[in-house]
Structures are given as structure tokens and as C-alpha cells.
Design an enzyme around this catalytic site. Structure first.
Site, PDB file in Angstrom:
ATOM      1  N   GLU A 133      -8.192  17.454   4.719  1.00 39.30           N
ATOM      2  CA  GLU A 133      -9.101  18.560   4.985  1.00 39.30           C
ATOM      3  C   GLU A 133      -8.728  19.283   6.265  1.00 39.30           C
ATOM      4  OE1 GLU A 133     -13.483  17.826   5.454  1.00 39.30           O
ATOM      5  OE2 GLU A 133     -13.478  19.049   3.637  1.00 39.30           O
ATOM      6  N   ASN A 186      -8.557  -1.104   4.335  1.00 37.49           N
ATOM      7  CA  ASN A 186      -8.688  -1.372   2.905  1.00 37.49           C
ATOM      8  C   ASN A 186      -7.583  -2.287   2.384  1.00 37.49           C
ATOM      9  OD1 ASN A 186      -6.779   0.607   3.377  1.00 37.49           O
ATOM     10  ND2 ASN A 186      -7.125   1.650   1.447  1.00 37.49           N
ATOM     11  N   ASP A 187      -6.631  -2.645   3.222  1.00 41.00           N
ATOM     12  CA  ASP A 187      -5.561  -3.565   2.825  1.00 41.00           C
ATOM     13  C   ASP A 187      -5.786  -4.986   3.325  1.00 41.00           C
ATOM     14  OD1 ASP A 187      -4.066  -1.427   1.644  1.00 41.00           O
ATOM     15  OD2 ASP A 187      -3.444  -0.829   3.650  1.00 41.00           O
ATOM     16  N   ASP A 225       0.856  -1.177   0.000  1.00 37.53           N
ATOM     17  CA  ASP A 225       0.000   0.000   0.000  1.00 37.53           C
ATOM     18  C   ASP A 225       0.899   1.237   0.000  1.00 37.53           C
ATOM     19  OD1 ASP A 225      -2.292   1.643   0.332  1.00 37.53           O
ATOM     20  OD2 ASP A 225      -1.928   1.704   2.478  1.00 37.53           O
ATOM     21  N   ASP A 247      -4.775   6.119  -5.176  1.00 42.80           N
ATOM     22  CA  ASP A 247      -4.513   7.461  -5.684  1.00 42.80           C
ATOM     23  C   ASP A 247      -4.427   7.468  -7.197  1.00 42.80           C
ATOM     24  OD1 ASP A 247      -4.539   8.756  -3.292  1.00 42.80           O
ATOM     25  OD2 ASP A 247      -2.396   8.505  -2.919  1.00 42.80           O
ATOM     26  N   ARG A 250      -5.486   3.819  -8.691  1.00 44.44           N
ATOM     27  CA  ARG A 250      -6.944   3.788  -8.767  1.00 44.44           C
ATOM     28  C   ARG A 250      -7.514   2.385  -8.550  1.00 44.44           C
ATOM     29  NH1 ARG A 250      -8.085   8.890  -7.735  1.00 44.44           N
ATOM     30  NH2 ARG A 250      -8.016  10.324  -9.507  1.00 44.44           N
ATOM     31  N   PHE A 264     -18.717  15.618  -0.363  1.00 45.81           N
ATOM     32  CA  PHE A 264     -17.795  14.787  -1.149  1.00 45.81           C
ATOM     33  C   PHE A 264     -18.250  13.340  -1.147  1.00 45.81           C
ATOM     34  CE2 PHE A 264     -14.471  11.621  -0.658  1.00 45.81           C
ATOM     35  CZ  PHE A 264     -13.779  11.759  -1.845  1.00 45.81           C
TER      36      PHE A 264
END
Length: 1105
Positions: A449, A745-746, A359, A625, A716, A490
Site C-alpha cells: 500500500e 508467521n514462520d 517461506d 500468497d 494459501r 481490508f
């Protein structure tokens, strides 16, 4: 409805439900563990052997010679598996098993949520609940959940909750963490339920004293359990090879037993039947006697299959796991995180890795965002001397920026674009503000953010507070409040967010920020600043974000707002409807500029990747990304260099075509079913077969092409696609894979790879809990593989080669003895020697070699990564090495049998007695064997310690001690049937002639080995031999040598990076609901107003001092 849920059709069909860990529960542990152990060929073989030994007609060995070692093996392995299982358990299940659907439960602060529950009320205003979701999605930022207003109003008291009789209709259990659809029917009304009202199992309650909720899904039906996937037992490549070798030994054993049985049949026909003194009162025919002897030899030669092999392997692996846990050089002091081997079965596979799948965010980088640079109106800022923010009473004191000219521009207020730029950063977000002790604290949905709002705060545009419809900003000390008309939140498809505000002069303006690719598509056609901003940070590895705005007329807003309100209350496809409405207003934007945020690399990443590459390990980076970001990180960590030829997937026809194969499969899967003729069905079947073949060929083309590259970066990609990439390499390359990541997510990727490594980073512990190994920083991976992995592989291979050798040397003596005893399945040794040979007489030295041996030191292992290639190519343990061990053992057994046999032919002792009886011969052969195998492991040892020397000579001493004890008259008196070699050892071993025989046997066995090792190291030295020979020279150089500093430079190639949002929606829905966070229940507007006053008064007091 709990009673409805408890109907039989909704119950899971299981026998019993107990407290369950990762693999077992108290009832299933014994049968499942034994099933797993007997899947090993050797264990199952010995179970069959034990049954055969209970048949007196075929057994010449006592039953305990097999039962004792088998119980020892099964017991030790079971205990080890149980410990592994308990350590791997993810949640504390103490009382969660009692929770059922429909229960109303109370949760207190800092406790985990035990089931998926609907939030009813809490101690906070408007029944808000503050939760941490790091175990679910990897996000460390706190999230808000909010109850329905009706439950907040009526369900505050326990008595009211006891009378709660609502009916909840909802979706079936699924694995979508960010989605929930349901309806609450209560008090003759229906209320829509969504994910913002659900507390998921695995969340932790934070900053909320207590909350109440009703259980919707429990146990295996919860979303996190649906996401966990099936945990499989992972076995190493050597494990698989060992099983095949055991099958080979089985085949050899059967062939040898069959040959010896045929020999016995022939001997009975020629000699046995005519020798009256051999009559045993059984009138069996020679073929039947041969059949019985076949099973007798299966039992006698059973030690060819080493029963203690597996338990010895488990002990070695356990010790190697502790060495990893104890390695202080893999201890991350900043977070007090030690390396952890979470499994004890995969250590040697760490020395055979071909591909690493990593990752990016949080694994290669720190996942700590810093506002570094910006571009406003085409002018770049961020390359100058450090700034002093003491003029700003709201500055947080930690923020650093390097451009005094920007501050001068802000203070002068001459450039309206700069004012709009920072005003946008202060307004366009979903950050929540909390004030404690006069200090402003921001809670953001993503680190990016939070970094942007903090930057605006330090430059004088401070976000102070917000209500449902307003947001308050301090603009260079002047407090202003804007009406918030709409927040366009978002999501991962939009890749942007917008806010529509009404300014004090009545103008309506939309502020928008987002990824450059989506912003450029929505700019006004005549926007002249696009070209100036598009490549502004093209040369740097920074995460970029474009900022823009547009003015909206009152009529346009009114027309749009009607559509917006209709989409907001849609009962179906609400998200899609909102996204469509957002598109209508987010157009003809005017570009203000861009921000650049740095996600720093972790320490030592370039050096680690460089060393792993030199070890011929290919590294693939799999990230969500965009391409430019991933590519720039590749250059930062030296995975890519300026000399690297980069091949983009979209530019290669073969790779491009792989994007289309899924479409073909999808079309096949969703063919409309109708009445079809047999011919049509055949055509569809053929079409489906061709689609599958095409898909498989495209997958193979992709893997073949990618594996030709030195490094691969996949951008992506979703979590599922990460796992698919790993699976494809495993499938088509048959290579050993390792996946490393730090977030939820891994997890899928980590579970799919042969070895999964979790990093204890910023994104929670779910990756760590699913991993096989874990530590605090990516740089420790080089030590895990190049030192621990390589050592573990070398030790295990050396252990296995020697183990097979010593067992063949021990067992094949029975075969040579058969030629002199009529192939009668008689043993060449005493029964107790056979029982204890693998347990006491030869086990400890090889066990210590498997634990401590090393050819070169850890520093030299890291300095010369090429040493790692041995494991990748399986050079130290394979079928060739196995058969060489078999041949070596066979030759040793020949020497051990025939030299004593020849010496005993014409032997006379000093006392005139001939010690050439069977029992004396057995002792002589056994003594020679113990000397040979223990001295042989001494020759195989590369790293000598006192413990090794003690084990070699101690094993020999233990043999003689036990032998003299078992051959004593005293023990024979106590157990006459079990100990029949009375006086044999004292009588035989006092003969110098026999000692000379043993010396000759040992010399003939070992001197050729010594000669071969000497010639090999002199004429054909290996890489490790050469390094070991010059180790003193290298160690002297090590004292003077300093680690090379990373020489990579940014800005050498035209690369554009990108901004990465949080994977979840922001707090727009929460803000629009008019709810915020306070410790005391109070009117919302009063609380927010006091907060602003508190901040202002605190900072004014500081300024006056």
C-alpha cells in the site's frame, strides 16, 4: 480488580516464581539439567556404577576412576546448557516479574511493553500511541493504538490515575493477536474495548514520549506467550543413534560379564577351592563368588561405555558453532548481520537434511515493494526509458518508472480513465501522513500500500493530509479536498478495501482495489475491459492489484449508510455484520486497470536453490500468497523451469480428496451428545475410528505424492498449516527437515522442523529468536549446509567411530587377561592409567579431528554438492560402522595383549632379571595401546595442521611424563595406598627387548590399516577421494571460473501473479475516529491544516529557488 485476580483459584499452582529463562530458573536449573543429562543412557549407567564401586565386596577399582570423569562430564555439559539457555532468552525480564494485573504503568518511548495493557492516556493528541509490532506479527510498519475518549479526558494527571477505580470485564487469555473483546465499567457508564485500545506485550513504543495503561494480562497469560508454543529440546539423529548404541554396549557388557562370572564360578569349583594358598578367609560358595564377580566385571569393563564421549561431543559442537559465528562469508555487511548458531546441539544434523521448507516473502524475496508497471483502460505502461520527475515538486527523488508516454497522457488530461486511476491510488487507502521538515512521510499498514500511494504521489496525485471526514489531494498541482463518507477496510477474508467519497460536484463514488479473483466476481456484467486486464501481467512475477469504481446515488447511499451505522455499533459479531454490509455496496464495479508491484528476489537465490537441488535436497515453498504468485516465484528462483511438468493439486484426484478429510473429522468431533444406547455408542466409536484411519491414509497419500515431486509449492497456507506440512513429512518420511523463514508467521514451522533457520529481514526478530540458526540472506543457506553442515557431520562421524574403537581396544584387554587370572575381575592396567586414558592420553587428537578435519575445502564442497549425499544416507555412521569399530577394537586388543604376553613368557633382562611381572606387563601393554590409538587417529586425519601433529605426539609425551611421575618413589612416599607401581616404568622401559615388543605390536596393529587404506583409495576411491586427488587442478580452474549468471527469463509461460495485502486491518477505524499523530497536543483540525500549509510553503520555496 487486582484483589479479585489475586484470589487462590486464579493463581497458577507453582512452587516458586523466579526470573525464568528459556528452559530454567535458578531453582530448577540443577535438577532439570541433571534430569536431562541422566536421560542419556551412559550418564545414568555411570551413576549406577559409582554406587556399585562403593561396595568393597564387588569392586576391584577405586571410586575416583568413575567419579572424576563423571563430574567432569556433568559439569562441562551443565555450563554449556546454561550458556545456551541464557543466549536463547527472548525478553529482558529484569523487572517485568513485578508487574501484576490491575497495575497502572507508565511506558516511555522506545521501550518494550511488558504486559497486555489497556491504553488509558498518552503524551499525544487524543491519547494516541505509536507502536512497532515486529516482534508479534513481523510487520515493520508502525501501528496506532488509541485510548477511550473518557480515559483520555480524565486520566492525564497521576493523581487521577491513582484514583482510577474502573472495572474491566474481558475475554479469557488466548492467542489471538488481532482480537480483543472487553468492557470498561467506570463512572456509571460502560465502554466497549477492542484490540485498537490494547498494547500487547512485545510491542515497542515509538514516537510517543510516554503513555499510561492498566495491566489486563501479565506473564504467561499474555497473548504473545500464548502464541509462543512449547519449546522442545531438539536432539540430532546421531544423538538418538548413539543412545541405541550405548544400549547395545550395555547388552554386550552384561553378556560378557555374565560369561566371565560363569567362568569364575567354574574356576572356583575346579581350582580355587582346592588351592589353599588362595583362601581369603571368606567361606563363600563358588556360585556366590561368581555373582560377586559379575558386578566386579561390570565395574572393570565400564570403559566400554565411554563416559567422556558426551562431553567430547559437546565440546566439538561448541567449537563448530563458533566456526559458524565467525564465518565472514556468511556476514551480511549491509545490515551488519553475522551468522549465528543459536544452539550448539544440532550442527552435524545440518549435514543430513532431506527437505527444506521455505517461506517466500522476505525469505526468498526482499520484501521491498517497487511499483513497476500498470495497465489502464487496457493499455500497458512500464516498458520504456527512465522518466524524469523533476516537474513534480512532490516527487520523492527515489521513484523510478520506465514509460514517458504515461507522463504525457497524465499531463494532457485527455484520458479521464488515467485520472481516475491515479486518483483512486491517492484516495483509496488507509495510509497515514506525517510531515517533518517540510517532507511528506507515509506510514502504511503494508509495504504494498505504501508503494502504491508513493507511485501516485510521483505521478502528480499527492496524498497530503486527512481528517476524520475528509482527505486532501494535490491533483497535478491543484489541491482538492474530498468528503470521506465511509472506509470499508481490508481484512484477509475480503482481500479488498473500498472508500466512499463525495466529490466537489456532489456526486458520490466508491473506489475499490483488491485481488483480481475477488474484483472480477464483483464487476458489472457488461464490463468489457476485464479480458484486457485479466492477463495483462500474466507472464511476469509481479504482485498485481485490480482497481475499480462505481457511482452511487444519494438514495442508495442513505439506505446503505443506515445499515452500515447499525453494523458499526453491533455488540456481537461486529466484523461479520460489517462484511455483510460491505458486500451490498461493492457490486457492479467498473474496472479501471491493474497495478504491478515487484517484490525482488534476494541475491543468489536461484544459484542457492540450484546447488541445494544438486545435493539431493528437496525444497518446498510454503506461502500464504495465491497460486499464480507462488508459481511465478518458483520460476524466478529456478525452483521450476520450462521443462518442469507441473501437477496442480486441484487436478489430481488423490490430492483433491485430501481436502475433505478434515470435514469428516470435524463432523465426528462435534457429534451432539444425548442419551445413547450401547449399540449407538459402539457405532459412533467405530465411525470415529474409521474417520481417523481415513484421515491418516489421506495424509500419507498426500505426503507420498508430494515427495515424488522434485519441488513442491504450497500456497494459501496459514502459519499453522505450514507447521502441519512439516510435521506430516517428519511423521511419514522419517526424514530430516529444515524450515527457514523471516516473520512471526514462520515461528510455528521453525519450531516444528528438526532445524529452524531465521532470516534477519524486514519482518522483525521473532523468527530469529525462535530459530536454531540465523543469518541475513537466504543464499547463506548453501554454505551453512554444504560446508558447515557437511564438515560437522563428517567430523562427528569420524570422531564417534574412532572413539568407540579406542575404547574397545582399551577395555577388551581385560577380557583376555581374565583367562589367565581365574576370571577374578582383576584389571590389566594400573588404576591411574584407567582413570586418565580417556581424559589425557587419547582425548586431544580425536577432539581436534572433530573440530578441524575436512576431506575437501569449502570451495570444493560448494562446487560439488553431490558430496552432501553421504550424510543424507547415513553412510558414515550407522550400526554397520559401529560393529566394524567394535571388531577393529577387539582385534587391536588381542594384539596388544597377546604379543606382550608371548614376549614375556621366556624373558630375561640385560641385568639377568626377568621383567615379566604383572606391573611391567601392564606398563608395556598400556604403552603399546597409547602409541597405537594415537597413531591410528593420525592415519584417520585428512587435514593435517601443526596443532594435530602436536596433539598426537604431545599425548604420547604426556603419557610417559605422567607415568614416570606416578611410578616415582617420591609420590609413593606421600600417597602409598594410591600409587603402588613404584619404580615399574623406569625399570621396564629401560629394557630394549620391551621396546622391540612395543614396536612389533604397533606394526601388527597399524600396517594392515595402512594397506587397506591404500587399496581402497587406489581401487575403490570415493567421490571425495577423487576430488582430493585432483584438488590442485580444481583450484586452478577455480581461479578462472566465474560463477554462472542466472539464466532465467520472465515471460516464457502464461502465469498470473497476485497482490498480497497486509495480514492485519488497516487504519480505517483510526481515521474514522478523527485522530492523527502529532508531537504536541493541539486541536486536530488546526494541526492538519498547518501540515498542509507547511508542505505547500516548503515546496513553493524550493520551486522559487
Amino acid at each position: 480488580d487486582q484483589h479479585f485476580h489475586e484470589q487462590p483459584q486464579f493463581k497458577r499452582t507453582i512452587l516458586l516464581c523466579f526470573k525464568k529463562s528459556k528452559y530454567y530458573n535458578p531453582i530448577t536449573f540443577l535438577p532439570l539439567n541433571l534430569f536431562e543429562q541422566f536421560k542419556r543412557a551412559a550418564n545414568f549407567y555411570f551413576l549406577v556404577l559409582l554406587i556399585l564401586q562403593a561396595i568393597p565386596q564387588i569392586s576391584t577399582l577405586s571410586w575416583y576412576t568413575t567419579l572424576v570423569p563423571l563430574l567432569l562430564v556433568l559439569g562441562i555439559t551443565a555450563v554449556k546448557d546454561l550458556v545456551d539457555d541464557i543466549v536463547s532468552n527472548m525478553f529482558k525480564n529484569t523487572k517485568w516479574k513485578d508487574i501484576k494485573v490491575g497495575d497502572i504503568i507508565r511506558l516511555k518511548k522506545n521501550t518494550f511493553v511488558p504486559a497486555d495493557i489497556l491504553l488509558l492516556s498518552s503524551s499525544e493528541p487524543n491519547s494516541l500511541c505509536y507502536v512497532e509490532t515486529a516482534e508479534l506479527d513481523g510487520e515493520t510498519n508502525l501501528k496506532f493504538k488509541m485510548a477511550l475518549e473518557v480515559t483520555d479526558k480524565y486520566l492525564q494527571e497521576e493523581s487521577a490515575m491513582a484514583d482510577f477505580n474502573g472495572l474491566i470485564e474481558c475475554e479469557e487469555p488466548n492467542n489471538r493477536l488481532d482480537k480483543f473483546t472487553g468492557t470498561l465499567f467506570w463512572r456509571n457508564m460502560s465502554y466497549a474495548l477492542d484490540a485498537d485500545k490494547i498494547l500487547l506485550r512485545g510491542c515497542k513504543v515509538r514516537n510517543t514520549d510516554f503513555c499510561h495503561g492498566v495491566v489486563i494480562f501479565a506473564g504467561a497469560d499474555t497473548k504473545i506467550m500464548k502464541n509462543s508454543g512449547k519449546t522442545k529440546f531438539k536432539r540430532t539423529k546421531i544423538d538418538s543413534l548413539m543412545n541405541y548404541m550405548v544400549y547395545t554396549i550395555f547388552l554386550v557388557l552384561i553378556l560378557l560379564s555374565a560369561g566371565l562370572a560363569i567362568g569364575h564360578t567354574y574356576w572356583e569349583q575346579q581350582i580355587g577351592n582346592s588351592s589353599w594358598y588362595l583362601y581369603d578367609a571368606e567361606d563363600y560358595s563358588p556360585p556366590y563368588r561368581g555373582f560377586l564377580n559379575f558386578w566386579g566385571y561390570i565395574i572393570v569393563l565400564n570403559t566400554m561405555v565411554p563416559i567422556s564421549l558426551y562431553v567430547s561431543v559437546e565440546v566439538i559442537r561448541l567449537g563448530q558453532s563458533y566456526f559458524i559465528n565467525w564465518d565472514l562469508q556468511m556476514y551480511y555487511s549491509e545490515k551488519d548481520t553475522a551468522a549465528k548458531a543459536r544452539t550448539t546441539t544440532l550442527n552435524e544434523q545440518l549435514g543430513q537434511i532431506h527437505y527444506i521448507f521455505s517461506d517466500k516473502t522476505g525469505t526468498l524475496t526482499q520484501n521491498i515493494m517497487t511499483f513497476k508497471k500498470c495497465c489502464i483502460n487496457g493499455q500497458r505502461y512500464g516498458k520504456s526509458v527512465p522518466l524524469d520527475f523533476s516537474w513534480n515538486m512532490y516527487a520523492d527523488g527515489k521513484f523510478l518508472f520506465y514509460d514517458h508516454y504515461l507522463i504525457e497522457q497524465i499531463k494532457s488530461r485527455k484520458d479521464p480513465e488515467i485520472q481516475k486511476f491515479f486518483l483512486l491510488l491517492a484516495i483509496c487507502h488507509t495510509v497515514m501522513v506525517d510531515v517533518s521538515d517540510g517532507q511528506i512521510n507515509y506510514q502504511a499498514a503494508s509495504p504494498d500500500e505504501g508503494a502504491l500511494v508513493t507511485a501516485a504521489r510521483n505521478f502528480g496525485y499527492v496524498f497530503l493530509s486527512r481528517t476524520q471526514n475528509t482527505i486532501t489531494i494535490s491533483e497535478m498541482g491543484i489541491e482538492k479536498t474530498y468528503d470521506v463518507l465511509a472506509i470499508l477496510d481490508f481484512n484477509s477474508d475480503r482481500k479488498r478495501m473500498s472508500v466512499i467519497v463525495r466529490e466537489s460536484n456532489g456526486n458520490i463514488r466508491l473506489y475499490c482495489k483488491g485481488a483480481d479473483t475477488v474484483i472480477y466476481e464483483r464487476l458489472h456484467p457488461r464490463n468489457v475491459k476485464r479480458e484486457a486486464t485479466e492477463e495483462v501481467f500474466a507472464n511476469e512475477t509481479l504482485r498485481t492489484l485490480c482497481l475499480c469504481y462505481r457511482d452511487i446515488s444519494d438514495d442508495e447511499f442513505e439506505a446503505w449508510n443506515k445499515k452500515f451505522m447499525e453494523a458499526s455499533v453491533a455488540t456481537t459479531n461486529r466484523d461479520e455484520a460489517l462484511d455483510k454490509v460491505y458486500e451490498e455496496i461493492e457490486k457492479n464495479l467498473i474496472l479501471l486497470g491493474a497495478t504491478a508491484i515487484e517484490d525482488k528476489l534476494q541475491d543468489g537465490v536461484p544459484e542457492t536453490i540450484s546447488k541445494l537441488s544438486k545435493a539431493d535436497i528437496k525444497i518446498w515453498v510454503l506461502t500464504g500468497d495465491k497460486k499464480e504468485t507462488a508459481e511465478n516465484i518458483g520460476f524466478s528462483c529456478e525452483l521450476l523451469t520450462d521443462e518442469t511438468t507441473i501437477c496442480y493439486g486441484e487436478d489430481i484426484r488423490q490430492v483433491k480428496s485430501t481436502k475433505n478429510f478434515c470435514v469428516g473429522v470435524k463432523n465426528v468431533q462435534f457429534l451432539k451428545l444425548s442419551q445413547q444406547t450401547a449399540e449407538e455408542k459402539q457405532k459412533q466409536t467405530e465411525k470415529r475410528r474409521k474417520a481417523e484411519a481415513y484421515k491418516e491414509q489421506q495424509q500419507k497419500n498426500f505426503v507420498d505424492l508430494a515427495c515424488e515431486c522434485k519441488a513442491v509449492i504450497c500456497c494459501r497456507v496459514t502459519p499453522k498449516q505450514k507447521a502441519m506440512v512439516v510435521e506430516l513429512v517428519k511423521k511419514y518420511k522419517k526424514a530430516i527437515t529444515l524450515a527457514i523463514g523471516d516473520g512471526a508467521n514462520d515461528v510455528n514451522m521453525i519450531k516444528t522442523a528438526h532445524i529452524g533457520v531465521g532470516i534477519s529481514g524486514q519482518e522483525g526478530m521473532q523468527a530469529v529468536m525462535s530459530s536454531d540458526y540465523s543469518f541475513g540472506q537466504f543464499r547463506y543457506l548453501q554454505r551453512l549446509l554444504l560446508v558447515h553442515g557437511r564438515w560437522s557431520y563428517i567430523r562427528m562421524c569420524k570422531f564417534l567411530r574412532y572413539f568407540f574403537y579406542k575404547n574397545f581396544a582399551f577395555t577388551l584387554v581385560h577380557i583376555w587377561y581374565s583367562f589367565f587370572n581365574g576370571f577374578s575381575a582383576q584389571t590389566a592396567y594400573e588404576d591411574w592409567f584407567i582413570t586418565l586414558y580417556n581424559v589425557l592420553y587419547s582425548s586431544l587428537p580425536v577432539l581436534l579431528v572433530g573440530l578441524f578435519d575436512q576431506d575437501v575445502s569449502d570451495k570444493l564442497s560448494l562446487r560439488f554438492p553431490r558430496l552432501y549425499v553421504l550424510g543424507q544416507k547415513d553412510l558414515l555412521f550407522n550400526y554397520r560402522k559401529f560393529f566394524l569399530s567394535l571388531l577393529h577394537g577387539a582385534i587391536t586388543s588381542l594384539i596388544i595383549f597377546f604379543i606382550p604376553y608371548g614376549a614375556y613368557l621366556q624373558t630375561m633382562g640385560q641385568d639377568g632379571e626377568a621383567p615379566s611381572d604383572y606391573q611391567s606387563f601392564a606398563v608395556t601393554a598400556a604403552s603399546s595401546l597409547v602409541f597405537v590409538v594415537n597413531l591410528q587417529i593420525g592415519l584417520d586425519t585428512s587435514y593435517w595442521t601443526f596443532v594435530n601433529a602436536f596433539s598426537v605426539f604431545g599425548s604420547i609425551a604426556i603419557y610417559f611424563g605422567i607415568t614416570f611421575d606416578f611410578h616415582s618413589a617420591g609420590i609413593h612416599v606421600l600417597f602409598p595406598s594410591a600409587f603402588q607401581f613404584t619404580g615399574t616404568a623406569p625399570n621396564a622401559l629401560r629394557q630394549p627387548y620391551l621396546w622391540l615388543t612395543m614396536v612389533l605390536t604397533i606394526a601388527v596393529c597399524l600396517l594392515p590399516v595402512v594397506a587397506q587404506r591404500f587399496l581402497s583409495m587406489t581401487i575403490w576411491p570415493s567421490e571425495s577421494d577423487r576430488i582430493q586427488k585432483n584438488r590442485k587442478k580444481y583450484m586452478a580452474e577455480e581461479e578462472q571460473w566465474k560463477r554462472r549468471q542466472s539464466a532465467f527469463r520472465r515471460g516464457l509461460s502464461s502465469r498470473r501473479s497476485a497482490y498480497a495485502f497486509s495480514h492485519q486491518r488497516g487504519y480505517a477505524d483510526l481515521i474514522a475516529s478523527g485522530r492523527s499523530i502529532r508531537k504536541k497536543r493541539a486541536p486536530l483540525d488546526a494541526v492538519l491544516g498547518n501540515a498542509v500549509t507547511e508542505v505547500r510553503e516548503a515546496h513553493t520555496a524550493v520551486a522559487n529557488r
